[in-house]
Write a protein that holds these residues in place. Structure first.
Motif, PDB file in Angstrom:
ATOM      1  N   ASP A   1       0.865   6.554   9.459  1.00  0.00           N
ATOM      2  CA  ASP A   1       1.000   5.189   9.962  1.00  0.00           C
ATOM      3  C   ASP A   1       2.208   4.498   9.345  1.00  0.00           C
ATOM      4  N   THR A   2       2.488   4.771   8.086  1.00  0.00           N
ATOM      5  CA  THR A   2       3.662   4.196   7.428  1.00  0.00           C
ATOM      6  C   THR A   2       4.940   4.707   8.090  1.00  0.00           C
TER       7      THR A   2
ATOM      8  N   GLY B   1      -7.967   9.302   5.065  1.00  0.00           N
ATOM      9  CA  GLY B   1      -7.280   8.013   4.999  1.00  0.00           C
ATOM     10  C   GLY B   1      -5.915   8.104   4.346  1.00  0.00           C
ATOM     11  N   SER B   2      -5.761   9.020   3.406  1.00  0.00           N
ATOM     12  CA  SER B   2      -4.449   9.221   2.783  1.00  0.00           C
ATOM     13  C   SER B   2      -3.460   9.793   3.793  1.00  0.00           C
TER      14      SER B   2
ATOM     15  N   THR C   1      -2.622   7.069   6.336  1.00  0.00           N
ATOM     16  CA  THR C   1      -1.725   6.063   5.765  1.00  0.00           C
ATOM     17  C   THR C   1      -0.289   6.557   5.724  1.00  0.00           C
TER      18      THR C   1
ATOM     19  N   LEU D   1       0.390   3.976  -3.092  1.00  0.00           N
ATOM     20  CA  LEU D   1      -0.105   5.340  -2.931  1.00  0.00           C
ATOM     21  C   LEU D   1       0.921   6.396  -3.317  1.00  0.00           C
TER      22      LEU D   1
ATOM     23  N   LEU E   1       0.800  -1.226   0.000  1.00  0.00           N
ATOM     24  CA  LEU E   1       0.000   0.000   0.000  1.00  0.00           C
ATOM     25  C   LEU E   1       0.832   1.275   0.000  1.00  0.00           C
ATOM     26  N   PRO E   2       1.860   1.408   0.850  1.00  0.00           N
ATOM     27  CA  PRO E   2       2.633   2.662   0.819  1.00  0.00           C
ATOM     28  C   PRO E   2       3.183   2.998  -0.571  1.00  0.00           C
TER      29      PRO E   2
END
Length: 142
Positions: free
Chosen positions: A61-62, A54-55, A58, A22, A18-19
């Protein structure tokens, strides 16, 4: 901190996940600190035209997760997130957002990382994020 982690190694680590999907890029890995950025693209926006929360989460959180990996205690092999919280104070519609993760607590069983997310264009804080992670150790062989 484990010095084998660099921005390049963590960006490779995230390939195919995911990272990377995106567009998140790790920009800094240092003792007690991991930086990351995310160029704003149309697919990261909510239908109202503003950056989707959410972006932002994310990205934060990453950075917190990669910071945890780089700062695992001796003998630990991984972690899992057990709680996260985000306060959104602003938004961005173009350019890029950036963040820095710093530790609030580095224990043997838990880490707590604080992440400040800013708009790269003007330096304004758009989110404050806190993440608690449980540190994982290999199970003893029976």
């Amino acid at each position: 901190m484990d010095n084998k982690y660099t921005p390049e190694s963590l960006n490779r680590f995230g390939q195919g996940t995911l990272p990377a999907h995106l567009g998140i890029e790790i920009t800094e890995v240092a003792e007690g600190r991991v930086g990351a950025r995310l160029p704003i693209q149309p697919h990261l926006l909510a239908p109202n035209g503003y950056l989707h929360a959410g972006s932002v989460v994310t990205l934060a959180d990453t950075a917190a997760g990669y910071a945890c990996i780089a700062h695992l205690p001796e003998g630990a092999h991984s972690f899992t997130t057990i709680e996260l919280k985000s306060n959104h104070l602003g938004t961005a519609r173009a350019g890029a957002i950036a963040c820095v993760a710093t530790p609030a607590h580095l224990g043997r069983t838990t880490h707590v990382w604080d992440v400040t997310v800013t708009d790269e264009t003007n330096g304004k804080t758009i989110a404050l994020f806190r993440c608690t992670q449980m540190i994982l150790y290999p199970k003893n062989a029976a």
